[in-house]
Design a protein around this motif. Structure first.
Motif, PDB file in Angstrom:
ATOM      1  N   ALA A 100       0.802 -27.111  13.982  1.00 43.10           N
ATOM      2  CA  ALA A 100       0.487 -25.791  13.445  1.00 43.10           C
ATOM      3  C   ALA A 100      -0.236 -25.911  12.111  1.00 43.10           C
ATOM      4  O   ALA A 100      -1.164 -25.141  11.817  1.00 43.10           O
ATOM      5  N   LYS A 120      -5.305 -23.184  19.764  1.00 43.72           N
ATOM      6  CA  LYS A 120      -4.101 -22.543  19.239  1.00 43.72           C
ATOM      7  C   LYS A 120      -3.552 -21.517  20.225  1.00 43.72           C
ATOM      8  O   LYS A 120      -2.333 -21.433  20.440  1.00 43.72           O
ATOM      9  N   ASP A 121      -4.435 -20.722  20.812  1.00 43.48           N
ATOM     10  CA  ASP A 121      -3.989 -19.730  21.799  1.00 43.48           C
ATOM     11  C   ASP A 121      -3.320 -20.402  22.991  1.00 43.48           C
ATOM     12  O   ASP A 121      -2.291 -19.926  23.499  1.00 43.48           O
ATOM     13  N   TRP A 123      -1.875 -23.368  22.957  1.00 40.49           N
ATOM     14  CA  TRP A 123      -0.611 -23.947  22.482  1.00 40.49           C
ATOM     15  C   TRP A 123       0.493 -22.892  22.434  1.00 40.49           C
ATOM     16  O   TRP A 123       1.623 -23.127  22.863  1.00 40.49           O
ATOM     17  N   LEU A 124       0.169 -21.698  21.935  1.00 41.01           N
ATOM     18  CA  LEU A 124       1.178 -20.654  21.791  1.00 41.01           C
ATOM     19  C   LEU A 124       1.605 -20.070  23.131  1.00 41.01           C
ATOM     20  O   LEU A 124       2.662 -19.429  23.214  1.00 41.01           O
ATOM     21  N   TYR A 127       4.455 -22.598  23.474  1.00 45.32           N
ATOM     22  CA  TYR A 127       5.420 -22.824  22.394  1.00 45.32           C
ATOM     23  C   TYR A 127       5.393 -21.709  21.354  1.00 45.32           C
ATOM     24  O   TYR A 127       5.530 -21.944  20.168  1.00 45.32           O
ATOM     25  N   LYS A 128       5.212 -20.463  21.817  1.00 41.32           N
ATOM     26  CA  LYS A 128       5.438 -19.336  20.922  1.00 41.32           C
ATOM     27  C   LYS A 128       6.922 -19.270  20.568  1.00 41.32           C
ATOM     28  O   LYS A 128       7.306 -18.925  19.451  1.00 41.32           O
ATOM     29  N   TYR A 157       5.798 -20.840  11.899  1.00 35.74           N
ATOM     30  CA  TYR A 157       5.046 -19.615  12.160  1.00 35.74           C
ATOM     31  C   TYR A 157       4.127 -19.244  11.001  1.00 35.74           C
ATOM     32  O   TYR A 157       3.184 -18.484  11.173  1.00 35.74           O
ATOM     33  N   GLN A 159       2.605 -21.746   9.499  1.00 37.73           N
ATOM     34  CA  GLN A 159       1.679 -22.869   9.597  1.00 37.73           C
ATOM     35  C   GLN A 159       1.633 -23.675   8.301  1.00 37.73           C
ATOM     36  O   GLN A 159       0.574 -24.010   7.784  1.00 37.73           O
TER      37      GLN A 159
END
Length: 267
Positions: A100, A120-121, A123-124, A127-128, A157, A159
């Motif tokens: 992050a 990033k999108d 990844w989330l 793992y959000k 969150y 980062q």
């Protein structure tokens, strides 16, 4: 390759074969670009004399450095989370926090912004929210414990980054087992859960490499012996299929390149 070897020798460098780039493996891309970056000065002049239709400029190496800086975080996380001789479940949130932080660091780069946003999108999507076992395992890490978990999640969150230290968590629980006997039993169960299946997949790959067409008549027992011998040899380093050298740090100021060889070949 002969010209390249001779050219490296003339310039006091050890000739190497660059790792292959596998389109579906970011780690292979990182190792290829990182090794090219180390040999960038030789590559510029070598390609200039021997490859007429290609020219390398400083802007290319700047882009290479930026991409490597991002991919290095995934490379390090993959190595740390693929271990089989130490617990990995308690490391997942820390490595996710590093990822992050890398996203936050690279989002401001105009050349990387679009790619980083897409990464990033993706990844989330996974793992959000973290699986509970990773949260519990982190609580059993005496460096963090339950009271530190909210700080780690807030940092993730938001980062931010965290300091990574080498720590033998199993030894700590062994030393404190008499003080926390029940918690120690639970910790052994939680921390024994591997966070990655890479080690298992590597064993299947290793078996396929040993049982090649020239050894098609090898008995199952002989194959098992050969695989065990190879694993025991790697066990002395307490790692499997992990580079022993430190990756080039692309998040720090430029460093002098050193000649190093890849002891383990490609992915």
């Amino acid at each position: 390759m002969k010209l390249w070897a001779a050219y490296c020798k003339q310039n006091g460098k050890r000739a190497i074969i660059f790792p292959r780039d596998v389109p579906t493996r970011w780690n292979s891309t990182y190792k290829l670009l990182a090794r090219c970056y180390e040999y960038r000065d030789l590559l510029v002049t070598f390609i200039q004399y021997h490859v007429s239709h290609i020219n390398l400029y400083q802007s290319h190496w700047d882009a290479c450095s930026n991409v490597c800086g991002l991919l290095k975080v995934f490379y390090t996380a993959t190595n740390n989370l693929s271990g089989v001789y130490y617990p990995t479940t308690n490391l997942f949130i820390i490595e996710s926090l590093n990822i992050a932080s890398a996203f936050a660091h690279c989002e401001s780069d105009s050349e990387l912004h679009e790619s980083v946003t897409a990464m990033k999108d993706k990844w989330l999507e996974y793992y959000k929210e973290f699986p509970n076992i990773y949260l519990i395992a982190l609580c059993f890490d005496p460096r963090c414990r339950l009271e530190s978990l909210p700080d780690y999640l807030s940092a993730y969150y938001e980062q931010e980054d965290t300091e990574d230290k080498k720590f033998d968590i199993l030894y700590w629980w062994k030393e404190h087992e008499r003080y926390f006997p029940i918690l120690a039993m639970i910790a052994k169960q939680i921390l024994s859960t591997p966070v990655s299946t890479v080690a298992v997949e590597q064993q299947f790959s290793a078996g396929g490499n040993i049982l090649d067409p020239k050894r098609s008549l090898m008995s199952p027992k002989s194959l098992q012996i050969q695989a065990c011998v190879e694993d025991w040899t790697k066990a002395q380093y307490r790692q499997q299929e992990i580079d022993q050298e430190e990756p080039y740090d692309f998040f720090k100021d430029d460093q002098p390149a050193e000649s190093r060889t890849d002891n383990h070949g490609n992915d």
